[in-house]
Design an enzyme around this catalytic site. Sequence first.
Site, PDB file in Angstrom:
ATOM      1  N   THR A 162      32.601  31.700  15.456  1.00 48.83           N
ATOM      2  CA  THR A 162      33.512  30.708  16.040  1.00 48.83           C
ATOM      3  C   THR A 162      33.177  30.444  17.506  1.00 48.83           C
ATOM      4  O   THR A 162      33.067  29.293  17.941  1.00 48.83           O
ATOM      5  CB  THR A 162      34.968  31.214  15.946  1.00 48.83           C
ATOM      6  OG1 THR A 162      35.245  31.538  14.597  1.00 48.83           O
ATOM      7  CG2 THR A 162      35.942  30.167  16.429  1.00 48.83           C
ATOM      8  N   LEU A 163      33.024  31.526  18.274  1.00 42.59           N
ATOM      9  CA  LEU A 163      32.737  31.357  19.706  1.00 42.59           C
ATOM     10  C   LEU A 163      31.382  30.682  19.905  1.00 42.59           C
ATOM     11  O   LEU A 163      31.262  29.699  20.638  1.00 42.59           O
ATOM     12  CB  LEU A 163      32.682  32.732  20.387  1.00 42.59           C
ATOM     13  CG  LEU A 163      33.869  33.193  21.211  1.00 42.59           C
ATOM     14  CD1 LEU A 163      35.170  33.085  20.462  1.00 42.59           C
ATOM     15  CD2 LEU A 163      33.670  34.598  21.732  1.00 42.59           C
ATOM     16  N   VAL A 241      31.064  36.733  27.034  1.00 38.52           N
ATOM     17  CA  VAL A 241      32.444  36.455  26.599  1.00 38.52           C
ATOM     18  C   VAL A 241      32.773  37.270  25.355  1.00 38.52           C
ATOM     19  O   VAL A 241      33.765  37.020  24.686  1.00 38.52           O
ATOM     20  CB  VAL A 241      32.675  34.942  26.305  1.00 38.52           C
ATOM     21  CG1 VAL A 241      32.746  34.149  27.593  1.00 38.52           C
ATOM     22  CG2 VAL A 241      31.616  34.386  25.359  1.00 38.52           C
ATOM     23  N   ALA A 242      31.910  38.254  25.019  1.00 35.29           N
ATOM     24  CA  ALA A 242      32.095  39.039  23.787  1.00 35.29           C
ATOM     25  C   ALA A 242      33.010  40.232  24.070  1.00 35.29           C
ATOM     26  O   ALA A 242      34.237  40.116  24.037  1.00 35.29           O
ATOM     27  CB  ALA A 242      30.740  39.468  23.251  1.00 35.29           C
ATOM     28  N   ARG A 243      32.425  41.368  24.386  1.00 38.95           N
ATOM     29  CA  ARG A 243      33.145  42.571  24.802  1.00 38.95           C
ATOM     30  C   ARG A 243      32.253  43.267  25.817  1.00 38.95           C
ATOM     31  O   ARG A 243      31.011  43.256  25.672  1.00 38.95           O
ATOM     32  CB  ARG A 243      33.380  43.525  23.625  1.00 38.95           C
ATOM     33  CG  ARG A 243      34.454  43.119  22.653  1.00 38.95           C
ATOM     34  CD  ARG A 243      35.877  43.338  23.219  1.00 38.95           C
ATOM     35  NE  ARG A 243      36.884  42.997  22.234  1.00 38.95           N
ATOM     36  CZ  ARG A 243      37.490  41.809  22.149  1.00 38.95           C
ATOM     37  NH1 ARG A 243      37.193  40.837  22.994  1.00 38.95           N
ATOM     38  NH2 ARG A 243      38.420  41.599  21.240  1.00 38.95           N
ATOM     39  N   GLU A 272      37.968  47.640  31.200  1.00 33.83           N
ATOM     40  CA  GLU A 272      38.848  46.579  31.671  1.00 33.83           C
ATOM     41  C   GLU A 272      40.180  47.190  32.037  1.00 33.83           C
ATOM     42  O   GLU A 272      40.649  48.060  31.295  1.00 33.83           O
ATOM     43  CB  GLU A 272      39.052  45.512  30.581  1.00 33.83           C
ATOM     44  CG  GLU A 272      37.786  44.729  30.305  1.00 33.83           C
ATOM     45  CD  GLU A 272      37.977  43.641  29.253  1.00 33.83           C
ATOM     46  OE1 GLU A 272      39.132  43.382  28.853  1.00 33.83           O
ATOM     47  OE2 GLU A 272      36.977  43.067  28.833  1.00 33.83           O
ATOM     48  N   HIS A 291      39.138  38.576  31.287  1.00 28.45           N
ATOM     49  CA  HIS A 291      39.248  38.432  29.834  1.00 28.45           C
ATOM     50  C   HIS A 291      40.192  37.264  29.510  1.00 28.45           C
ATOM     51  O   HIS A 291      41.164  37.406  28.754  1.00 28.45           O
ATOM     52  CB  HIS A 291      39.755  39.732  29.198  1.00 28.45           C
ATOM     53  CG  HIS A 291      39.354  39.868  27.755  1.00 28.45           C
ATOM     54  ND1 HIS A 291      38.909  41.037  27.212  1.00 28.45           N
ATOM     55  CD2 HIS A 291      39.315  38.961  26.739  1.00 28.45           C
ATOM     56  CE1 HIS A 291      38.627  40.863  25.934  1.00 28.45           C
ATOM     57  NE2 HIS A 291      38.863  39.600  25.626  1.00 28.45           N
TER      58      HIS A 291
HETATM   59  P1  NAD Z   1      33.294  35.524  14.460  1.00 22.60           P
HETATM   60  O1  NAD Z   1      33.532  36.618  13.500  1.00 22.60           O
HETATM   61  O2  NAD Z   1      33.689  34.144  14.101  1.00 22.60           O
HETATM   62  O3  NAD Z   1      31.730  35.456  14.815  1.00 22.60           O
HETATM   63  C1  NAD Z   1      30.944  36.562  15.161  1.00 22.60           C
HETATM   64  C2  NAD Z   1      29.510  36.233  14.765  1.00 22.60           C
HETATM   65  O4  NAD Z   1      28.634  37.214  15.303  1.00 22.60           O
HETATM   66  C3  NAD Z   1      29.304  36.208  13.249  1.00 22.60           C
HETATM   67  O5  NAD Z   1      28.651  35.000  12.909  1.00 22.60           O
HETATM   68  C4  NAD Z   1      28.408  37.414  12.996  1.00 22.60           C
HETATM   69  O6  NAD Z   1      27.552  37.222  11.908  1.00 22.60           O
HETATM   70  C5  NAD Z   1      27.649  37.465  14.300  1.00 22.60           C
HETATM   71  N1  NAD Z   1      26.976  38.741  14.572  1.00 22.60           N
HETATM   72  C6  NAD Z   1      27.433  39.996  14.360  1.00 22.60           C
HETATM   73  N2  NAD Z   1      26.508  40.889  14.759  1.00 22.60           N
HETATM   74  C7  NAD Z   1      25.454  40.180  15.240  1.00 22.60           C
HETATM   75  C8  NAD Z   1      24.200  40.526  15.809  1.00 22.60           C
HETATM   76  N3  NAD Z   1      23.839  41.810  15.955  1.00 22.60           N
HETATM   77  N4  NAD Z   1      23.388  39.535  16.208  1.00 22.60           N
HETATM   78  C9  NAD Z   1      23.735  38.252  16.059  1.00 22.60           C
HETATM   79  N5  NAD Z   1      24.900  37.854  15.514  1.00 22.60           N
HETATM   80  C10 NAD Z   1      25.748  38.813  15.115  1.00 22.60           C
HETATM   81  O7  NAD Z   1      33.981  35.975  15.801  1.00 22.60           O
HETATM   82  P2  NAD Z   1      34.286  35.076  17.086  1.00 22.60           P
HETATM   83  O8  NAD Z   1      35.638  34.487  17.000  1.00 22.60           O
HETATM   84  O9  NAD Z   1      33.113  34.183  17.345  1.00 22.60           O
HETATM   85  O10 NAD Z   1      34.343  36.199  18.202  1.00 22.60           O
HETATM   86  C11 NAD Z   1      33.223  37.049  18.433  1.00 22.60           C
HETATM   87  C12 NAD Z   1      33.650  38.201  19.314  1.00 22.60           C
HETATM   88  O11 NAD Z   1      33.932  37.696  20.605  1.00 22.60           O
HETATM   89  C13 NAD Z   1      34.951  38.856  18.839  1.00 22.60           C
HETATM   90  O12 NAD Z   1      34.698  39.899  17.923  1.00 22.60           O
HETATM   91  C14 NAD Z   1      35.552  39.360  20.121  1.00 22.60           C
HETATM   92  O13 NAD Z   1      35.108  40.680  20.373  1.00 22.60           O
HETATM   93  C15 NAD Z   1      34.991  38.424  21.175  1.00 22.60           C
HETATM   94  N6  NAD Z   1      35.998  37.457  21.659  1.00 22.60           N
HETATM   95  C16 NAD Z   1      36.279  37.449  22.984  1.00 22.60           C
HETATM   96  C17 NAD Z   1      37.215  36.537  23.463  1.00 22.60           C
HETATM   97  C18 NAD Z   1      37.531  36.480  24.942  1.00 22.60           C
HETATM   98  O14 NAD Z   1      38.665  36.206  25.289  1.00 22.60           O
HETATM   99  N7  NAD Z   1      36.561  36.704  25.812  1.00 22.60           N
HETATM  100  C19 NAD Z   1      37.871  35.658  22.578  1.00 22.60           C
HETATM  101  C20 NAD Z   1      37.538  35.693  21.239  1.00 22.60           C
HETATM  102  C21 NAD Z   1      36.587  36.595  20.782  1.00 22.60           C
END
Ligand code: NAD
Length: 325
Positions: A162-163, A241-243, A272, A291
């Site tokens: 999604t992100l 923006v991940a973790r 954090e 965050h």
């Molecule tokens: P999502 O589940 O829609 O997408 C995650 C994607 O990462 C999936 O397509 C998955 O296949 C892929 N992935 C997993 N391991 C991988 C790797 N080693 N290499 C490449 N791709 C890989 O999740 P999302 O909504 O996109 O969110 C992703 C992460 O971002 C969340 O788990 C969360 O930790 C973080 N997040 C942070 C914020 C923020 O406020 N900064 C907001 C939302 C999500």
Amino acid sequence: MPVTIGIHPSVARIVPPERLESELADAASDATVRVLDGRGDGRGGRDATVDPASVGNSLDVVASFGFEEWFLDAGLDWIHVVRAGHDEFPVDALRERGIALTNSSGIHGAPVGETVLGYMLQFAHGLHRYRDDQLDREWNPRPWGESFTLEGERVCVVGLGTLGRGIARRADAVGMSVVGVRRTPAPVDHVAERYSPENLREAVSDARFVVLAVPLNPATEGLFGAAELAAMREDAYLVNVARGPVADQSAVVDALESDAIAGAALDVTDPEPLPAESPLWGMENVVVTPHASAADEAFPERVADIVGENVRRLRDGESLANQVV
Ligand code: NAD
């Protein structure tokens, strides 16, 4: 069978509990919804706790930001995490007890995508520096040669969920060349080239911006370390923006201090909040946000829509949406 949903006070970290309660009253109109009392001063937040005795076995579902041990023994059918990442939840223990876990993935693409575009625009045009100068009442134009346009620059988005897709779509819209890292080779809209995680260093080597957008799990912890930073161009910027733990933060500091990369935007850090003594706070080529990239006034409604849909599915015996356990 009527469903009773408890809203844990920790949701206050991102959603006013009463606002979520009122949105759930619309989205899950046949459920009973109550905001659980917080312990201590009663304020919500990441570390908010609830006295398990005040809950007993009265709930079917808890909507929460954080995890508490009593969730495992309160007779819950299901826990909903009000954020996308569920890395703080003990998936094995939940699986053993047959407690379902759902997250709020799928609703952060627009706010995070726009914020990442903002970070990139700031760096390209030096806006963060002018803002710093403004607070010192300084008129301080930097050499024109230090600014550039995003158009034609390459961004590598690591993780195309999604992100990642929200970021890719917006980067493509301003004329950037978008490449991505994903585990399967299938095409993704707005992403011209895809690399496998094994080729991460190659993927980032020609990018002006590298954006981390993967979940935190054992395979991604420390994914972006000294070797990956060394593979980046010296004029490139890292955006996380991940973790926080997805990047090796001390390696990021080293890369910034040695000018091995041009700058970084960190919405997430390890730990954090970022401790006051972290050198990252004082770097003019670093933007730290608390965050907050997913913040969006429509968030409570979107979370309530997911929970409401799942209450319907629970009642109709269907599998839950956004289920991770
Ligand atoms: P999502 O589940 O829609 O997408 C995650 C994607 O990462 C999936 O397509 C998955 O296949 C892929 N992935 C997993 N391991 C991988 C790797 N080693 N290499 C490449 N791709 C890989 O999740 P999302 O909504 O996109 O969110 C992703 C992460 O971002 C969340 O788990 C969360 O930790 C973080 N997040 C942070 C914020 C923020 O406020 N900064 C907001 C939302 C999500």
